[in-house]
Write a protein that holds these residues in place. Structure first.
Motif, short mmCIF file in Angstrom:
data_model
loop_
_atom_site.label_atom_id
_atom_site.label_comp_id
_atom_site.label_asym_id
_atom_site.label_seq_id
_atom_site.Cartn_x
_atom_site.Cartn_y
_atom_site.Cartn_z
N LEU A 129 0.83 -1.20 0.00
CA LEU A 129 0.00 0.00 0.00
C LEU A 129 0.87 1.25 0.00
CD1 LEU A 129 -2.84 -1.13 2.42
CD2 LEU A 129 -3.02 -0.67 -0.03
N ARG A 130 1.98 1.20 0.76
CA ARG A 130 2.92 2.32 0.79
C ARG A 130 3.48 2.59 -0.60
NH1 ARG A 130 5.12 0.72 5.52
NH2 ARG A 130 6.86 -0.31 4.46
N LYS A 141 0.91 4.21 -2.84
CA LYS A 141 0.72 5.61 -2.53
C LYS A 141 1.82 6.45 -3.19
CE LYS A 141 -0.91 7.83 1.69
NZ LYS A 141 -0.75 7.67 3.15
N ARG A 142 3.05 5.94 -3.05
CA ARG A 142 4.19 6.64 -3.62
C ARG A 142 4.03 6.81 -5.13
NH1 ARG A 142 8.40 4.63 -5.72
NH2 ARG A 142 7.92 2.54 -4.99
N GLY A 182 -1.14 5.96 -6.57
CA GLY A 182 -2.33 5.13 -6.71
C GLY A 182 -2.31 4.25 -7.94
#
Lengths: 353, 624, 208
Positions: free
Chosen positions: B614-615, B618-619, B622
Motif C-alpha cells: 500500500l505504501r 501511494k508513492r 495510486g
C-alpha cells in the motif's frame, strides 16, 4: 509429366530473367549452366521452384506495400481507432489452400527427380561376355586430394577425373580419413563421401571440356574436412567415347612405355617419392599420395596451383605451407634446387595423351 | 530488496545481481550476457568477411579461419540469439500473463549461470589457442580427427550451456501452465507468450538429444568411447542424425519467439487486434510439431536413399503452409489499421520481405534433388542468414527497442534507432543476397580462401562491404544504449501509447513484485479492452491487495555452475595432467555440495506485507 | 509457507503433493522433466540398437554370448518390487502416516541398492571378460545406455536417503510431501526405463 513441364515453364520465364540479369557464372563451374542431364534436371527444378517462389514474394510484397501506403496513421489522424477485426475464415482458408497447391506443384517433380537421380540399379549390369555395361569409377576422398579408380579397366588416377561423354557414368564414393563431399557443380549435385559406407550415384557429361576456358570442369570438396578444405579441388576432363577409349589404352600401357623427360629426375623420384606416389596408371586405389602417371597432362599442381615447373618446385618444397594439414612432408632442404628442378622436369613430362 | 533501497554500495549491488532470482533482473542478465556474445560473434563475422573480401587473401590462416567460422556459428546460436530471446522471455512473459515471477526462480537463476559459464568455457578456448574448428555442426569424423582441445571445449561448453537452456525451457513451460492470472485462458495469451510456450516445449524435446550427442562426443574424445569411430564399429552418421534431431527444432526455437515479438509489434503499431489470432496460435503449434519431422533435410546428400529423401522433402515443404498463414495474418493485421512507423515497427516491416525470401529459399532446398546442388554452398549460407538474421536478429533488435523502456525505464533514441535499422537492413541484404548467386556459381561454404578466376571476386567484395555496414548499425545501437542510459529520462507505463497487453499497464520498469494485486483478464489484449471501456489504468484487480509470497535470492546457482565449469577443465586434462582427475572430481563435488546445501536449507521464501504494498502504491500515486 | 504447521490425518489434504502453488509448480515441472528424460533415453536406445554387436574386424562379443538372463531377471525383480514398495509409501503419504511411509521408502532404497550392486557385479564381470568401455562401439553404447540408467538409480538412492534422514525428526509437511512424491515419480520412471532395457537389450539380445 511433359504437360506439367510446359505449364511451369511459363512461370519460370520471370525467374530465368532474374537469373540471367544477375549473371550465370562461369561455364566450367556454374550450376546455372548445366553440362549434363543430372545438372539440367536440377536446374529445371531450380527454375520451377524459383518461379513459384517469386510469385509468392510478389504477392506478399504487393499486399505489404499497399497496406503500408494506405493505412498510415499520418493519413488517418492520431485519434483514429481502427475496427478491431478478429479474422476471416474465408481469407484464411484461401491462404492455406493456395500454398498447399503451390507446394504440390513443386512436390511432384521433386519426388520424381529424387527417384530418377537416385537410380543406380544399372550399376552392376554386365553384358553376355561378362563385361561391365557401364563405366564405374571408385572415388576415394583423402586429405586433401581425390583418387579415381576405374575397377573394370584396371587403372587408377588422381586429381583429374577423365570420363567419356553422353553416357551415364556411375560413381562409388568413400572417404579414407574424414568425411568429404564430391561435387562437380556444372555437371550435377554433390554426394557425400562418408567414412563408413559407399555412396553410389551417377552423372552424365554432355559437354566436351576441350571447349572450356581451362579445358576442364572444376570439381570441389563441399564438406568441411579440415584446414585445407578450401583447396581440395579436382578437375574433370570430358571427351567423346572413342577418345576416352584411347586414353584408357594409353593408361593401361603407362607402366611400360613412359616418356622420361629427365632421367636424373626419374632416378631421384625413385629414391624420394615413389613410396607414396605411383607413376604408372595401372593399379588400384589406396595409395599414400596421388598417382602421378598423367601429371604432365594435368591442369593444376596439387589441385589448385598453376601448372608450371616453378609452382611445382614451390609445392614440393613447402606443401605444408600451401596446403596446411595435408600428408606430404616439406622437401625444402632435403633436396637441392638442382635436384628439385630435375624432378619437376621429369614430372612435367609424365603424359599419356 | 525493495526499490526504496537505492543507495547501495557497489559491493551490495553486485551481490544483489549475483544472487538475484527476480525474473526481470535475470532477464537483463541474459540480455547483457547474450549481447556481449553477440558482439563477440559479430567481430568473428567481420574477420571472416575480411578474409574473403579478395581472392587468395592471407589475413587469417586456414586453421584460424575454421576456428572463426565454428565459434561464430556456435556463439551466435547458443550464446547470443537464444540467451537474448531468453532475456525477453524472462523480462516480459511473466508480466504478460499477470504473474509475479516465474515458477522456479532458483532454477531460473541456475539456468542463466550455466549459460554464462558454459559460454565462458567455450570462449576461454581462445586463450588456450586451441579453438573448436570442426564447424558448429562438428560432424563426427572431423571432430574426432581435430587435434588439440578445441572440440573438447565445444563438447563441454555446450553441455553446460545446454543444461541451462533445458532448465529455462521447463521453467517457462511450468510458469505458463500454472501461473496465469485469473481469466488468462490459453486462448487469451499474447502471441509472445504462446511462442515462448511452444519454443520451450521444443527445447524440452530437442535438447536431450543434444545432451546425449555431446556426451558421445565427449566419451569418444576424452574417455575412450567408440560411438563414431568406424574402425571400432562406430558410425559417424549417428552424430549427424542426433545433431539435426536437435538442430532443426533449434532453428524453430529461435524463430518462434521472433514471430511472437513481431506479432506484438504489428498489433501495437497498427493499433489493431492481431488478425486471425486462433490460426496464429494453431500455426505456431503446428510449426513446432513439424519442426521435429524434418531433420533429415539437412542430410539429403549423406546418401540416405531416395525414399528417405523424398519423404523428408515433402515434409519440409509442408512447413511452408503454417508459416505462410502467419505472414498473411500479419499483413492483414496491418490492413485497415493505423500504422505508425516507430523503430520497432520499422524492424517488423523490414522483417516481412526479408523473412519471406529466407523462407522460400528454404523450400527450394527442401526439393531434395535441387538441394544436391545447393547443399553446403554459399546458397545455404545465404538462406540461413536470411532466416536467422532476417528473422531472429531483426526480432531481437526490434524487441530491444520495444521493450527497452519496460526493462530499463528509459527509451532508446528513435532517430538513432532508425539509423541503426537502415545501416543494418541495407548491409544485411548487401551481404547475403549476392551469396545466393555465389552458391549457384559453385562456391562451397566454409572455404577459408578461393582462387582468382572463378568469377567470385566482385560478389565476395560486395558481401564484405555489406557486413561492415551491419557492423556500423550495431555500433550505433550500442552508442544509443549508452547515451540514453546516461540521460536516463524516466518514462511512464506505456511509452508507446498503444500497448495492448498487461506489461504496458504497470510501471517501467515494474516494481519487484510486478503487480500490487493480481489482475483479472477479460479477453485477448486485456489492457486495450479495459482502456476502450474507459478504465484508464488498464487493469482490473482480481483480488484485494494482500501479502505476497516472494523467493529469497541465492548465490548457490552461481556456485553450482562454477563447479561444472571447473569440472570441465578437469575432464579435458584428465589424461595428460596429474591434476586433471582430481579437478574433475573436485568440480563435481563442489556442485553436488552446493546442491545439497540448497536442498537442506529449506528456503521457503518470505512475505511482503500488505502495508508495504500500500505504501508503494501511494508513492506511485495510486497507480498499479 | 509454514514448515511447523501441524496436520492430522483429517486436516491433511487429499493431494498433499500439489496443495500449494509451489508444490503444483514442482509437480508439473517434474513431469515435464521426465518427458525430457524420456527423449534422452530414447536417443540412447536408438544408438544402442544401431551399434549393437558392432565392433572392429574380428570382434568376438555378441549379445547372445555375453548377457546372462538369470542375473538380469533377478535385477528386474528387485527393481519392480521396489517400485511396488514406493507405491505403498505414497499410500501412507496420502494417509499422513509418516512412520510407515519412511519404512516403505527405506525398503525401496534397500531394493534399489541391491539392484545397483548386482549391476556393478554384472559390469565388472563383463569387463573381466575383456568387454571394456573402449573395446568397441557396441560396448560403448551398452555401457552408456545401461550405465545412464544405473546412474539414475544411484541418484535416486542418494536423493531418498537424504530425504529420509533430513525429515526423520520433522515429520510430514506440505513442503516435503512434494519432494517425497516427485521421488516416487522418478523411481517409477526409472523402473519403466528398466523394463525397456530388459526387453530391448537383454531379452531381444539373447532371444532375437
Amino acid at each position: 509429366m511433359m504437360k506439367g513441364l510446359k505449364k511451369w515453364r511459363l512461370f519460370s520465364l520471370l525467374a530465368v530473367l532474374t537469373v540471367f540479369l544477375a549473371g550465370c557464372g562461369q561455364e566450367e563451374l556454374s550450376t546455372l549452366l548445366p553440362a549434363g542431364q543430372v545438372g539440367r534436371d536440377q536446374f529445371n527444378l531450380l527454375l520451377l521452384s524459383s518461379g513459384i517462389m517469386l510469385l509468392v514474394i510478389i504477392v506478399v510484397v504487393a499486399i505489404f506495400l499497399v497496406a503500408l501506403v494506405r493505412f498510415r496513421r499520418s493519413k488517418l489522424g492520431e485519434d483514429h481507432i481502427p475496427e478491431q477485426v478478429e479474422g476471416s475464415h474465408k481469407l484464411e482458408l484461401v491462404w492455406t489452400i493456395i500454398p498447399i497447391l503451390l507446394i504440390l506443384l513443386l512436390a511432384v517433380p521433386t519426388v520424381y527427380y529424387t527417384y530418377k537421380l537416385g537410380d543406380v540399379s544399372a550399376m552392376g549390369a554386365v553384358d553376355e561376355d561378362g563385361n561391365a555395361e557401364n563405366l564405374v569409377v571408385d572415388v576415394t576422398a583423402k586429405l586433401y586430394w581425390w583418387e579415381f579408380e576405374y575397377p573394370d579397366l584396371g587403372i587408377v588416377t588422381a586429381q583429374e577425373l577423365v570420363v567419356p561423354m553422353d553416357e551415364k557414368v556411375y560413381f562409388n564414393l568413400i572417404a579414407a580419413d574424414v568425411k568429404h563431399s564430391f561435387w562437380i557443380p556444372a555437371v550435377g549435385g554433390k554426394l557425400d563421401t562418408n567414412v563408413e559406407n559407399v555412396n553410389k550415384f551417377y552423372l552424365v557429361f554432355e559437354k566436351d571440356s576441350k571447349d572450356l576456358k581451362d579445358g576442364v570442369f572444376y570439381g570441389k570438396c563441399a564438406e568441411l574436412c579440415g584446414p585445407s578444405h578450401a583447396l581440395m579441388d579436382f578437375k574433370v576432363k570430358t571427351m567423346p567415347r572413342a577418345e576416352f577409349d584411347r586414353w584408357v589404352t594409353a593408361m593401361q600401357a603407362s607402366a611400360d612405355n613412359q616418356v622420361v623427360a629427365n632421367p636424373e629426375g626419374q632416378a631421384l623420384f625413385q629414391q624420394s617419392c615413389i613410396g607414396c606416389h605411383a607413376v604408372s596408371g595401372v593399379g588400384e586405389s589406396g595409395a599414400q599420395g596421388p598417382n602421378l602417371a598423367t601429371f604432365g597432362d594435368r591442369n593444376r599442381v596439387a589441385g589448385f596451383m598453376d601448372h608450371t615447373k616453378e609452382d611445382l618446385i614451390e609445392w614440393i618444397k613447402y606443401p605444408q605451407e600451401y596446403k596446411p594439414g595435408n600428408k606430404m612432408p616439406d622437401f625444402d632442404g632435403k633436396l637441392s634446387d638442382k635436384e628439385l628442378d630435375a624432378i619437376a622436369e621429369y614430372l612435367m613430362g609424365l603424359s599419356v595423351e | 530488496m525493495s526499490s526504496v533501497a537505492q543507495k547501495k554500495g557497489f559491493g551490495a549491488t553486485l551481490w544483489d545481481w549475483l544472487t538475484t532470482v527476480d525474473h526481470k533482473k535475470i532477464g537483463i542478465l541474459y540480455f547483457l550476457g547474450g549481447g556481449f556474445f553477440f558482439v563477440l560473434g559479430g567481430i568473428e563475422a567481420m574477420l571472416i568477411r575480411w578474409q574473403l573480401h579478395i581472392p587468395n587473401n592471407d589475413f587469417v590462416s586456414a586453421g584460424l579461419f575454421n576456428d572463426l567460422i565454428t565459434m561464430h556459428g556456435t556463439t551466435m546460436i547458443f550464446l547470443a540469439a537464444m540467451p537474448i530471446l531468453f532475456g525477453f522471455m524472462n523480462a516480459i512473459m511473466p508480466l504478460q500473463i499477470g504473474a509475479r515471477d516465474v515458477a522456479f526462480p532458483f532454477i531460473n537463476s541456475l539456468g542463466f549461470w550455466m549459460f554464462f559459464f558454459g559460454g565462458l568455457f567455450l570462449n576461454i578456448s581462445w586463450l588456450f589457442g586451441e579453438v573448436p574448428d570442426a564447424g558448429w555442426t562438428s560432424y563426427a569424423s572431423l571432430s574426432l580427427a581435430s587435434e588439440g582441445h578445441g572440440v573438447d571445449f565445444y563438447a563441454i561448453g555446450l553441455q553446460i550451456a545446454g543444461g541451462g537452456t533445458l532448465m529455462a525451457g521447463i521453467n517457462f513451460l511450468v510458469t505458463i501452465i500454472n501461473m496465469r492470472a485469473p481469466g488468462m485462458t490459453y486462448m487469451r495469451m499474447p502471441l509472445f507468450t504462446w511462442t515462448t510456450f511452444v519454443a520451450s516445449a521444443m527445447i524440452l524435446f530437442a535438447f536431450p538429444p543434444l545432451t546425449v550427442g555431446l556426451f558421445f562426443l565427449t566419451f569418444d574424445r576424452m574417455f575412450g568411447g567408440n560411438f563414431f569411430n568406424h574402425e571400432m564399429g562406430g558410425n559417424t552418421i549417428i552424430w549427424e542424425h542426433i545433431f539435426w534431431i536437435f538442430g532443426h527444432p533449434e532453428v524453430y526455437i529461435l524463430i518462434l519467439p521472433a514471430f511472437g515479438i513481431f506479432s506484438e509489434i504489428f498489433s501495437i503499431f497498427s493499433r489493431k487486434r492481431l488478425f486471425g489470432y486462433p490460426s496464429m496460435v494453431f500455426a505456431t503449434v503446428l510449426i513446432g510439431f513439424l519442426g521435429f519431422m524434418v531433420w533429415a533435410h539437412h542430410m539429403f546428400t549423406v546418401g540416405l536413399g531416395p525414399t528417405a529423401n523424398a519423404i523428408f522433402a515433402v515434409a519440409t515443404m509442408a512447413i511452408a503452409v503454417p508459416t505462410g498463414v502467419k505472414i498473411f495474418n500479419w499483413l492483414l493485421t496491418m490492413w485497415g489499421g493505423s500504422i505508425v512507423v516507430t523503430t520497432p515497427m520499422l524492424y517488423a516491416l523490414g522483417f516481412i520481405p526479408s523473412f519471406v525470401m529466407g523462407g522460400v529459399t528454404g523450400i527450394m532446398q527442401g526439393a531434395a534433388p535441387l538441394d544436391y546442388q545447393l547443399h553446403d554452398t554459399y546458397f545455404i549460407v545465404a538462406h540461413f542468414h536470411y532466416v536467422i538474421v532476417g528473422g531472429v536478429v531483426l526480432a531481437i533488435l526490434a524487441a530491444t527497442h520495444l521493450y527497452w523502456p519496460k526493462m530499463f525505464g528509459t527509451m532508446l533514441n528513435e532517430t538513432l534507432g532508425k539509423v541503426t535499422f537502415w545501416f543494418f537492413f541495407i548491409g544485411f541484404h548487401m551481404t547475403f543476397l549476392i551469396q545466393h548467386w555465389l552458391g549457384f556459381w559453385g562456391m562451397p561454404r566454409r572455404v577459408w580462401t578461393y582462387m582468382d578466376g572463378q568469377g567470385w571476386n566482385l560478389a565476395n567484395l560486395i558481401s564484405t562491404v555489406g557486413a561492415f555496414l551491419m557492423a556500423i548499425g550495431v555500433i550505433v545501437l550500442v552508442y544509443n544504449a549508452i547515451v540514453t542510459s546516461i540521460k536516463n529520462v524516466k518514462v511512464a507505463n506505456d511509452p508507446w501509447g498503444d500497448g495492448r497487453t498487461l506489461e504496458w499497464a504497470i510501471e517501467s520498469p515494474p516494481i519487484y513484485y510486478n503487480f500490487s494485486a493480481t489482475p483479472l483478464v477479460r479477453g485477448l489484449d486485456s489492457v486495450w479492452i479495459e482502456k476502450m471501456e474507459g478504465n484508464e489504468s488498464g487493469l482490473t484487480p482480481a483480488e484485494p491487495i494482500k501479502d505476497i509470497h516472494m523467493p529469497n535470492g541465492s548465490i548457490i546457482p552461481l556456485l553450482m555452475s562454477f563447479g561444472l565449469f571447473i569440472a570441465g577443465f578437469g575432464a579435458m586434462f584428465r589424461t595428460e595432467e596429474s591434476w586433471g582427475l582430481p579437478l574433475l572430481i573436485f568440480g563435481l563435488l563442489w556442485t553436488f555440495v552446493s546442491m545439497a546445501a540448497r536442498s537442506l536449507q529449506d528456503d521457503t521464501g518470505y512475505y511482503i506485507k500488505k502495508e508495504e504494498i500500500l505504501r508503494d502504491l501511494k508513492r506511485k500515486g495510486g497507480q498499479n | 509457507m509454514d514448515l511447523n504447521k501441524k496436520f492430522t490425518p483429517e486436516t491433511w489434504p487429499e493431494h498433499p503433493e500439489r496443495a500449494t502453488l509451489e508444490a503444483k509448480n514442482k509437480f508439473v515441472g517434474f513431469w515435464l522433466f521426465l518427458g525430457g528424460e524420456t527423449i534422452l533415453f530414447a536417443t540412447l536406445f536408438a544408438t544402442y540398437v544401431a551399434l549393437k554387436n558392432s565392433g572392429p574386424s574380428g570382434f568376438g562379443f555378441s549379445t547372445q554370448g555375453l548377457y546372462e538372463l538369470p542375473l538380469v531377471f533377478v535385477m528386474t525383480m528387485l527393481l519392480l518390487t521396489s517400485s511396488l514398495t514406493s507405491v505403498f509409501a505414497m499410500y501412507h503419504l496420502r494417509n499422513y502416516n509418516f512412520k510407515k511411509m519412511q519404512l516403505w521408502l527405506a525398503v525401496t532404497a534397500f531394493l534399489g541398492l541391491g539392484f545397483l550392486m548386482l549391476e556393478v557385479y554384472e559390469f565388472s564381470h563383463y569387463v573381466g571378460l575383456g568387454f571394456t568401455f573402449g573395446n568397441s562401439a557396441f560396448s560403448s553404447a551398452f555401457y552408456t545406455l545401461v550405465g545412464t540408467h544405473g546412474f539414475h538409480v544411484a541418484v535416486g538412492l542418494v536423493w531418498i536417503t537424504l530425504l529420509i534422514f533430513r525429515n526423520a525428526k520433522r515429520g510430514l509437511n506440505l513442503y516435503n510431501a512434494t519432494k517425497y512424491y516427485t521421488f516416487s515419480l522418478y523411481w517409477h520412471f526409472i523402473d519403466v526405463v528398466w523394463v525397456f532395457i530388459f526387453t530391448v537389450v537383454y531379452l531381444m539380445g539373447v532371444v532375437g
